[in-house]
Motif scaffolding. Structure first.
Motif, PDB file in Angstrom:
ATOM      1  N   MET A  12     -11.231   4.948  -5.713  1.00  0.00           N
ATOM      2  CA  MET A  12     -10.835   4.175  -6.885  1.00  0.00           C
ATOM      3  C   MET A  12     -10.886   2.693  -6.552  1.00  0.00           C
ATOM      4  SD  MET A  12      -7.515   6.410  -7.991  1.00  0.00           S
ATOM      5  CE  MET A  12      -6.783   6.226  -6.375  1.00  0.00           C
ATOM      6  N   THR A  13     -11.451   1.903  -7.463  1.00  0.00           N
ATOM      7  CA  THR A  13     -11.457   0.449  -7.353  1.00  0.00           C
ATOM      8  C   THR A  13     -11.209  -0.112  -8.739  1.00  0.00           C
ATOM      9  OG1 THR A  13     -13.083   0.571  -5.582  1.00  0.00           O
ATOM     10  CG2 THR A  13     -12.770  -1.564  -6.607  1.00  0.00           C
ATOM     11  N   ASN A  14     -10.064  -0.761  -8.929  1.00  0.00           N
ATOM     12  CA  ASN A  14      -9.658  -1.256 -10.246  1.00  0.00           C
ATOM     13  C   ASN A  14      -9.774  -0.143 -11.272  1.00  0.00           C
ATOM     14  OD1 ASN A  14      -8.963  -3.872  -9.346  1.00  0.00           O
ATOM     15  ND2 ASN A  14     -11.121  -4.427  -9.323  1.00  0.00           N
ATOM     16  N   SER A  71       0.810  -1.218   0.000  1.00  0.00           N
ATOM     17  CA  SER A  71       0.000   0.000   0.000  1.00  0.00           C
ATOM     18  C   SER A  71       0.843   1.268   0.000  1.00  0.00           C
ATOM     19  CB  SER A  71      -0.929   0.012   1.216  1.00  0.00           C
ATOM     20  OG  SER A  71      -0.168   0.123   2.404  1.00  0.00           O
ATOM     21  N   LEU A  72       0.162   2.357  -0.326  1.00  0.00           N
ATOM     22  CA  LEU A  72       0.692   3.705  -0.207  1.00  0.00           C
ATOM     23  C   LEU A  72      -0.232   4.444   0.744  1.00  0.00           C
ATOM     24  CD1 LEU A  72       2.329   6.261  -1.083  1.00  0.00           C
ATOM     25  CD2 LEU A  72       0.630   6.530  -2.899  1.00  0.00           C
ATOM     26  N   ARG A 129      -2.350  -1.464  -3.013  1.00  0.00           N
ATOM     27  CA  ARG A 129      -1.797  -1.911  -4.293  1.00  0.00           C
ATOM     28  C   ARG A 129      -2.251  -3.312  -4.656  1.00  0.00           C
ATOM     29  NH1 ARG A 129       4.164  -1.659  -4.261  1.00  0.00           N
ATOM     30  NH2 ARG A 129       3.932  -1.709  -6.507  1.00  0.00           N
ATOM     31  N   GLN A 130      -2.491  -4.174  -3.673  1.00  0.00           N
ATOM     32  CA  GLN A 130      -2.916  -5.549  -3.965  1.00  0.00           C
ATOM     33  C   GLN A 130      -4.356  -5.601  -4.463  1.00  0.00           C
ATOM     34  OE1 GLN A 130      -1.930  -7.432  -0.207  1.00  0.00           O
ATOM     35  NE2 GLN A 130      -0.050  -8.274  -1.107  1.00  0.00           N
ATOM     36  N   LEU A 131      -5.222  -4.803  -3.882  1.00  0.00           N
ATOM     37  CA  LEU A 131      -6.628  -4.781  -4.282  1.00  0.00           C
ATOM     38  C   LEU A 131      -6.922  -3.733  -5.365  1.00  0.00           C
ATOM     39  CD1 LEU A 131      -8.294  -5.072  -0.755  1.00  0.00           C
ATOM     40  CD2 LEU A 131      -7.893  -6.908  -2.427  1.00  0.00           C
ATOM     41  N   SER A 132      -5.919  -2.904  -5.699  1.00  0.00           N
ATOM     42  CA  SER A 132      -6.076  -1.813  -6.668  1.00  0.00           C
ATOM     43  C   SER A 132      -7.257  -0.919  -6.305  1.00  0.00           C
ATOM     44  CB  SER A 132      -6.249  -2.358  -8.084  1.00  0.00           C
ATOM     45  OG  SER A 132      -5.087  -2.992  -8.513  1.00  0.00           O
TER      46      SER A 132
END
Length: 195
Positions: A120-122, A47-48, A75-78
């Motif tokens: 944001m999601t994907n 993550s950020l 970052r893993q789940l975008s």
């Protein structure tokens, strides 16, 4: 500034101050401006986290006003959530950037406060923003812009998915009077070509 590891995660903090700056960059002119840039965040392979990204400005002895952003991106789940806050942003912070767009007119006074969010999601994004612009006043030798101070409310809500931008709400409103709401409301849909 400082770059360190906090509980095993890289963390960076940075503060930059530019005092009594007078100068010009292309069309952007500054006279006795002070700028403060602040950053505090963590980054790892998952993550950020943006605790604070802040830009403050003032001219002379007036109080600072500016913009602050914070949030987290997984970052893993975008997916991520960010908020933005605008506080006490005056003509001294806006003028150097707005005046070249308005020339030959220029901004005499303004005070902006607002808040917004971005999720944001994907490949899907949704944003909202609302702001209040007080004492908006211009010097316009051509007479296109009003000479009396304006107070405006701005509301935006939009989403993006599959190369399509959906403008759910865009409202620009003057103060309500007994005769009318005094608002311009727009909605729309824009398709972008696939990449």
């Amino acid at each position: 500034g400082l770059v360190a590891r906090d509980h095993g995660q890289p963390r960076a903090t940075l503060t930059v101050a530019l005092d009594t700056f007078t100068g010009r960059y292309r069309d952007y002119e500054f006279a006795n401006h002070e700028l403060r840039l602040g950053f505090d965040g963590e980054y790892n392979d998952k993550s950020l986290t943006l605790r604070r990204a802040q830009l403050l400005a003032r001219q002379g002895a007036e109080s600072f006003g500016g913009v602050e952003i914070n949030g987290r991106f997984d970052r893993q789940l975008s997916q991520g959530d960010f908020t933005v806050r605008v506080e006490n942003l005056s003509e001294s912070g806006l003028g150097p950037f707005v005046n070249p767009l308005l020339a030959p007119a220029h901004l005499l006074s303004a005070l902006v406060d607002g808040k917004g969010s971005l999720r944001m999601t994907n490949a899907v994004a949704a944003m909202t923003f609302e702001a209040e612009l007080k004492s908006l006043r211009f010097d316009d030798p051509q007479g296109w812009l009003p000479k009396v101070p304006l107070n405006l409310q701005v509301q935006l809500a939009a989403g993006y998915q599959s190369n399509q931008l959906q403008l759910t709400e865009a409202t620009l409103a003057l103060p309500t009077t007994p005769r009318a709401r005094n608002a311009l409301v727009a909605q729309g849909h824009l398709d972008f070509p696939p990449r």
